[in-house]
Design a protein around this motif. Structure first.
Motif, short mmCIF file in Angstrom:
data_model
loop_
_atom_site.label_atom_id
_atom_site.label_comp_id
_atom_site.label_asym_id
_atom_site.label_seq_id
_atom_site.Cartn_x
_atom_site.Cartn_y
_atom_site.Cartn_z
N LEU A 237 0.84 -1.19 0.00
CA LEU A 237 0.00 0.00 0.00
C LEU A 237 0.88 1.25 0.00
O LEU A 237 1.92 1.29 0.65
CB LEU A 237 -0.91 0.02 1.23
N PRO A 238 0.46 2.30 -0.73
CA PRO A 238 1.28 3.52 -0.76
C PRO A 238 1.23 4.25 0.58
O PRO A 238 0.20 4.25 1.27
CB PRO A 238 0.60 4.35 -1.86
N GLY A 239 2.35 4.84 0.95
CA GLY A 239 2.41 5.57 2.21
C GLY A 239 3.65 5.20 2.99
O GLY A 239 4.42 4.32 2.60
N ASN A 240 3.83 5.88 4.11
CA ASN A 240 5.04 5.72 4.91
C ASN A 240 4.81 4.77 6.07
O ASN A 240 4.61 5.19 7.22
CB ASN A 240 5.51 7.09 5.42
N GLY A 241 4.83 3.49 5.79
CA GLY A 241 4.75 2.49 6.84
C GLY A 241 3.41 2.42 7.53
O GLY A 241 2.38 2.84 6.99
N ARG A 242 3.44 1.90 8.77
CA ARG A 242 2.20 1.71 9.54
C ARG A 242 2.32 2.40 10.89
O ARG A 242 3.43 2.63 11.39
CB ARG A 242 1.91 0.22 9.72
N LEU A 243 1.17 2.71 11.48
CA LEU A 243 1.15 3.44 12.74
C LEU A 243 0.30 2.68 13.76
O LEU A 243 -0.88 2.43 13.55
CB LEU A 243 0.55 4.83 12.54
N PHE A 244 0.93 2.30 14.89
CA PHE A 244 0.18 1.82 16.05
C PHE A 244 -0.31 3.08 16.77
O PHE A 244 0.49 3.81 17.36
CB PHE A 244 1.07 0.98 16.95
N VAL A 282 0.62 13.67 13.49
CA VAL A 282 0.38 12.33 12.96
C VAL A 282 -0.04 12.41 11.49
O VAL A 282 0.38 11.58 10.66
CB VAL A 282 -0.68 11.61 13.81
N GLY A 283 -0.84 13.40 11.14
CA GLY A 283 -1.27 13.55 9.76
C GLY A 283 -0.12 13.74 8.80
O GLY A 283 -0.14 13.26 7.66
N ARG A 284 0.91 14.43 9.26
CA ARG A 284 2.08 14.69 8.40
C ARG A 284 2.91 13.43 8.13
O ARG A 284 3.74 13.43 7.21
CB ARG A 284 2.95 15.78 9.03
N LEU A 285 2.69 12.36 8.89
CA LEU A 285 3.43 11.12 8.64
C LEU A 285 3.01 10.45 7.34
O LEU A 285 3.79 9.70 6.74
CB LEU A 285 3.21 10.14 9.80
N SER A 286 1.75 10.66 6.93
CA SER A 286 1.22 10.05 5.69
C SER A 286 1.42 8.53 5.68
O SER A 286 1.96 7.96 4.72
CB SER A 286 1.89 10.69 4.46
N VAL A 287 0.96 7.88 6.74
CA VAL A 287 1.15 6.43 6.83
C VAL A 287 0.21 5.70 5.89
O VAL A 287 -0.85 6.19 5.52
CB VAL A 287 0.95 5.94 8.28
N ALA A 288 0.62 4.49 5.52
CA ALA A 288 -0.21 3.66 4.65
C ALA A 288 -1.38 3.04 5.39
O ALA A 288 -2.46 2.85 4.80
CB ALA A 288 0.64 2.55 4.02
N GLU A 289 -1.18 2.72 6.66
CA GLU A 289 -2.23 2.04 7.42
C GLU A 289 -2.09 2.38 8.90
O GLU A 289 -0.99 2.55 9.40
CB GLU A 289 -2.14 0.52 7.22
N VAL A 290 -3.24 2.46 9.57
CA VAL A 290 -3.28 2.70 11.01
C VAL A 290 -3.76 1.43 11.71
O VAL A 290 -4.76 0.82 11.30
CB VAL A 290 -4.23 3.87 11.35
N ALA A 301 -5.80 7.54 7.15
CA ALA A 301 -5.33 8.35 8.27
C ALA A 301 -5.52 9.84 8.02
O ALA A 301 -6.01 10.57 8.88
CB ALA A 301 -3.86 8.05 8.55
N GLY A 302 -5.12 10.31 6.86
CA GLY A 302 -5.21 11.74 6.56
C GLY A 302 -6.64 12.25 6.63
O GLY A 302 -6.91 13.31 7.21
N ALA A 303 -7.56 11.51 6.03
CA ALA A 303 -8.96 11.92 6.04
C ALA A 303 -9.52 11.91 7.46
O ALA A 303 -10.29 12.79 7.85
CB ALA A 303 -9.78 11.00 5.14
N ARG A 304 -9.14 10.91 8.25
CA ARG A 304 -9.63 10.83 9.62
C ARG A 304 -9.10 11.98 10.47
O ARG A 304 -9.84 12.56 11.27
CB ARG A 304 -9.23 9.49 10.24
N VAL A 305 -7.83 12.35 10.28
CA VAL A 305 -7.28 13.49 11.00
C VAL A 305 -8.05 14.75 10.65
O VAL A 305 -8.43 15.54 11.54
CB VAL A 305 -5.78 13.65 10.67
#
Length: 384
Positions: A237-244, A282-290, A301-305
């Protein structure tokens, strides 16, 4: 917990405030015996050596905490552990066995924040495995203060605090009676394990073969952290990794944001301001998945932020209108929009709602948009 407006989803019911049942005024410590054998654990494979286990929260509509397991070169590391309860422990242990490992093999525990549905079982995990426990210093200080608090200090503080913000006598009476009679339930957190490692914002955690970076996200608690897994997404998936994300960013729940100073704290905190700043970080991280601690994993993530930032902006605007006339925080909470009329909100949830109203007023005060009305023993605020 009162529910918020539909746009941002349900607020988080905070288990540390006790069982949320309408008939409970001051709930006693729940019975510890098992009514029946727990169901088979629900385990999800998120790919790339990351799994989650649904660990139940007893007697709470939130249902469960998603305890995440991260495979490392030195053994499994847990992100949070779940509530301190026999059935929760059995479920965690069974989930680990279903993943081909065991509690005794756990190498480390990373705690997103000190609340008992996240930190409750940490001590038992450490006793069974020798695992280290890591937590941000601000939340570790809360754990330490809670363990060292004298009996009754919390109730004395809560009574005084609620009286100062305009709580009626019928709300204060059960607290005072519990204090004088000694019928206080055992508060979650009194037995919480002291962490032995500090999570330093911006640092990589000591996970062999992994890049897990701590992102300080205060708001829900002063030391809440999200954990950024800096790896390519296993599904591409596009984005910068995953976020716990712990409780900071959830797909359909607005986390509870209340005041978090303690009885000895003379500093006026701004939890909502902290939370909004943390959301943008957190929004600036642009993660692929939360990978949150409740509900389910999500990729927006971006839309939810943006949704949560808009929600709180709308709520602050609405409160300014309400404060055209002077109101106490209790009166303000009575007039705010929840998921049900104020008269139907359970006793314990009213305390949570008032704390949330206070946090929003504190933000408006910091912005210079409201002021305290001088005089009187009960604090009132009005729009400037």
């Amino acid at each position: 917990m009162p529910l918020d407006r539909v746009g941002a989803g349900r607020p988080h019911t905070d288990p540390e405030f006790g069982v949320q049942r309408d008939e409970d005024s001051m709930p006693q410590e729940p019975a510890r015996e098992r009514a029946q054998e727990p169901a088979a654990p629900r385990v999800t494979d998120h790919g790339g050596g990351v799994h989650s286990i649904e660990v139940p929260i007893p007697d709470n509509p939130l249902g469960h905490t998603l305890v995440h397991l991260v495979d490392t070169d030195r053994g499994p590391v847990l992100v949070d552990t779940g509530w301190d309860d026999p059935d929760s422990w059995d479920t965690l242990a069974a989930g680990l066995r279903a993943l081909g490992t065991d509690v005794s093999a756990v190498h480390g525990v990373v705690i997103t924040h000190h609340h008992p549905d996240h930190h409750g079982l940490s001590g038992q995990v450490r006793e069974a495995s020798g695992a280290w426990i890591a937590m941000h210093a601000a939340d570790a200080a809360v754990v330490r203060r809670t363990r060292e608090a004298r009996p009754g200090v919390w109730l004395d503080y809560l009574c005084a605090k609620l009286a100062a913000v305009g709580a009626p006598e019928e709300h204060l009476a059960p607290l005072r009676e519990a204090r004088t009679s000694g019928r206080m339930r055992t508060l979650p957190g009194l037995r919480a394990a002291l962490p032995d490692r500090e999570i330093v914002p911006g640092d990589l955690l000591p996970l062999a073969g992994r890049r897990l970076r701590a992102i300080w996200t205060p708001g829900h608690t002063p030391g809440h952290v999200c954990l950024h897994l800096e790896e390519e997404h296993p599904s591409g998936l596009p984005g910068n990794g995953r976020l716990f994300s712990g409780d900071h960013l959830l797909p359909g729940i607005t986390p509870h944001i209340g005041l978090y100073e303690d009885p000895d704290d003379a500093v006026e905190t701004d939890p909502l301001g902290d939370y909004l700043d943390s959301l943008e970080r957190v929004g600036r991280l642009s993660v692929a998945e939360v990978l949150p601690a409740h509900q389910h994993a999500f990729t927006t993530a971006g839309a939810r932020v943006r949704e949560l930032l808009s929600h709180h902006e709308d709520r602050l605007t609405g409160l300014l209108s309400l404060l055209a006339v002077p109101l106490t925080p209790w009166e303000l909470a009575e007039r705010m929009e929840w998921n049900r009329p104020w008269a139907q909100i359970p006793y314990g949830s009213r305390t949570i709602a008032v704390s949330e109203a206070e946090a929003h007023v504190r933000r408006l005060e910091k912005l210079g948009k409201v002021e305290r009305v001088p005089g009187g023993g009960v604090v009132r605020f009005r729009s400037v």
